[in-house]
Design a protein around this motif. Structure first.
Motif, PDB file in Angstrom:
ATOM      1  N   ASP A   1      -5.176   4.250 -12.835  1.00  0.00           N
ATOM      2  CA  ASP A   1      -3.923   4.491 -12.122  1.00  0.00           C
ATOM      3  C   ASP A   1      -3.295   3.162 -11.717  1.00  0.00           C
ATOM      4  O   ASP A   1      -3.996   2.195 -11.408  1.00  0.00           O
ATOM      5  CB  ASP A   1      -4.176   5.322 -10.862  1.00  0.00           C
ATOM      6  N   THR A   2      -1.977   3.124 -11.723  1.00  0.00           N
ATOM      7  CA  THR A   2      -1.264   1.926 -11.277  1.00  0.00           C
ATOM      8  C   THR A   2      -0.426   2.276 -10.050  1.00  0.00           C
ATOM      9  O   THR A   2       0.202   3.342  -9.986  1.00  0.00           O
ATOM     10  CB  THR A   2      -0.354   1.361 -12.378  1.00  0.00           C
ATOM     11  N   TRP A   3      -0.427   1.349  -9.085  1.00  0.00           N
ATOM     12  CA  TRP A   3       0.290   1.539  -7.827  1.00  0.00           C
ATOM     13  C   TRP A   3       1.113   0.295  -7.539  1.00  0.00           C
ATOM     14  O   TRP A   3       0.642  -0.823  -7.722  1.00  0.00           O
ATOM     15  CB  TRP A   3      -0.694   1.785  -6.685  1.00  0.00           C
ATOM     16  N   SER A   4       2.352   0.500  -7.097  1.00  0.00           N
ATOM     17  CA  SER A   4       3.241  -0.620  -6.773  1.00  0.00           C
ATOM     18  C   SER A   4       3.584  -0.583  -5.290  1.00  0.00           C
ATOM     19  O   SER A   4       3.846   0.487  -4.723  1.00  0.00           O
ATOM     20  CB  SER A   4       4.536  -0.555  -7.587  1.00  0.00           C
ATOM     21  N   GLN A   5       3.590  -1.759  -4.690  1.00  0.00           N
ATOM     22  CA  GLN A   5       3.881  -1.832  -3.264  1.00  0.00           C
ATOM     23  C   GLN A   5       5.363  -1.591  -3.002  1.00  0.00           C
ATOM     24  O   GLN A   5       6.232  -2.014  -3.766  1.00  0.00           O
ATOM     25  CB  GLN A   5       3.472  -3.202  -2.710  1.00  0.00           C
ATOM     26  N   ILE A   6       5.630  -0.882  -1.918  1.00  0.00           N
ATOM     27  CA  ILE A   6       6.997  -0.682  -1.445  1.00  0.00           C
ATOM     28  C   ILE A   6       7.368  -1.880  -0.559  1.00  0.00           C
ATOM     29  O   ILE A   6       6.565  -2.264   0.291  1.00  0.00           O
ATOM     30  CB  ILE A   6       7.104   0.627  -0.631  1.00  0.00           C
ATOM     31  N   PRO A   7       8.539  -2.495  -0.755  1.00  0.00           N
ATOM     32  CA  PRO A   7       9.678  -2.061  -1.584  1.00  0.00           C
ATOM     33  C   PRO A   7       9.450  -2.263  -3.083  1.00  0.00           C
ATOM     34  O   PRO A   7       8.759  -3.195  -3.495  1.00  0.00           O
ATOM     35  CB  PRO A   7      10.817  -2.936  -1.068  1.00  0.00           C
ATOM     36  N   GLN A   8      10.081  -1.374  -3.850  1.00  0.00           N
ATOM     37  CA  GLN A   8       9.984  -1.393  -5.307  1.00  0.00           C
ATOM     38  C   GLN A   8      11.368  -1.112  -5.889  1.00  0.00           C
ATOM     39  O   GLN A   8      12.043  -0.165  -5.482  1.00  0.00           O
ATOM     40  CB  GLN A   8       8.984  -0.338  -5.787  1.00  0.00           C
TER      41      GLN A   8
END
Length: 212
Positions: free
Chosen positions: A122-129
């Motif tokens: 799984d890939t997760w991106s930090q907010i803000p995005q």
């Protein structure tokens, strides 16, 4: 009669010897008591304490924070502000006590990627995005208190027709980091895996909750 006299004489000698032996034993006993008492001096000072034993093995550090995964989050569109928003109240998703000084980090699920060994991750991106679309730019942003976190989708064009790929059934991971750890740690927050490693949190320790 001479025989009787000799017997009496022998008996007297025996009695005298017994008395002498008794007196001698008594004198010896008194002498031993006096000798023992006279040999005992004053009590000496206490001895030194022994060396301390080795310390026991340190226990494992407790978890410094918590990670909560909230799935199926749907954003509502605010036509007046041309913005999407979704509110997540902490008490609905965790019993972790959050203070005003604590750090709250949010990561959005982007999908899965194929790994060289044939597995996926799984890939997760930090907010803000941010996303750059043909119509313009949109950005996921957030604002939080110690009670809740509100997520927004902002953009520089009319968002009323924004694809549901961005607004419906979204998954987010919220990381609660106590202020003491956040201030003393130099962890890289750009990657969720780095944060979880710094906090000592394994994948199976993540609390997973269904959203709205």
């Amino acid at each position: 009669m001479l025989f009787d006299f000799d017997c009496e004489t022998n008996e007297m000698n025996t009695n005298q010897k017994s008395k002498i032996m008794n007196k001698f034993s008594t004198i010896i006993g008194i002498f031993l008591v006096l000798f023992t008492v006279s040999c005992e001096g004053p009590e000496g000072p206490p001895g030194f304490d022994g060396l301390d034993g080795r310390d026991g093995v340190d226990g494992k550090d407790g978890i410094q924070g918590q990670v909560v995964e909230v799935d199926n989050v749907n954003f509502d569109y605010d036509a007046d502000g041309n913005i999407f928003n979704a509110l997540i109240t902490f008490s609905d998703v965790t019993d972790f006590e959050v203070f005003e000084s604590d750090a709250v980090l949010v990561y959005r699920f982007d999908g899965t990627v194929d790994l060289e060994d044939g597995s996926t991750a799984d890939t997760w991106s930090q907010i803000p995005q941010s996303f750059f679309l043909p119509e313009g730019t949109i950005q996921y942003v957030m604002a939080h208190t110690f009670v809740d976190v509100e997520l927004f989708i902002d953009g520089n064009f009319d968002l009323s027709a924004l694809s549901t790929d961005f607004t419906d059934n979204q998954s987010f991971r919220i990381v609660f980091v106590p202020s003491e750890f956040a201030e003393s740690s130099k962890m890289d927050t750009s990657k969720l895996s780095n944060v979880m490693s710094a906090l000592g949190i394994e994948e199976n320790q993540i609390h997973k909750i269904e959203g709205n």
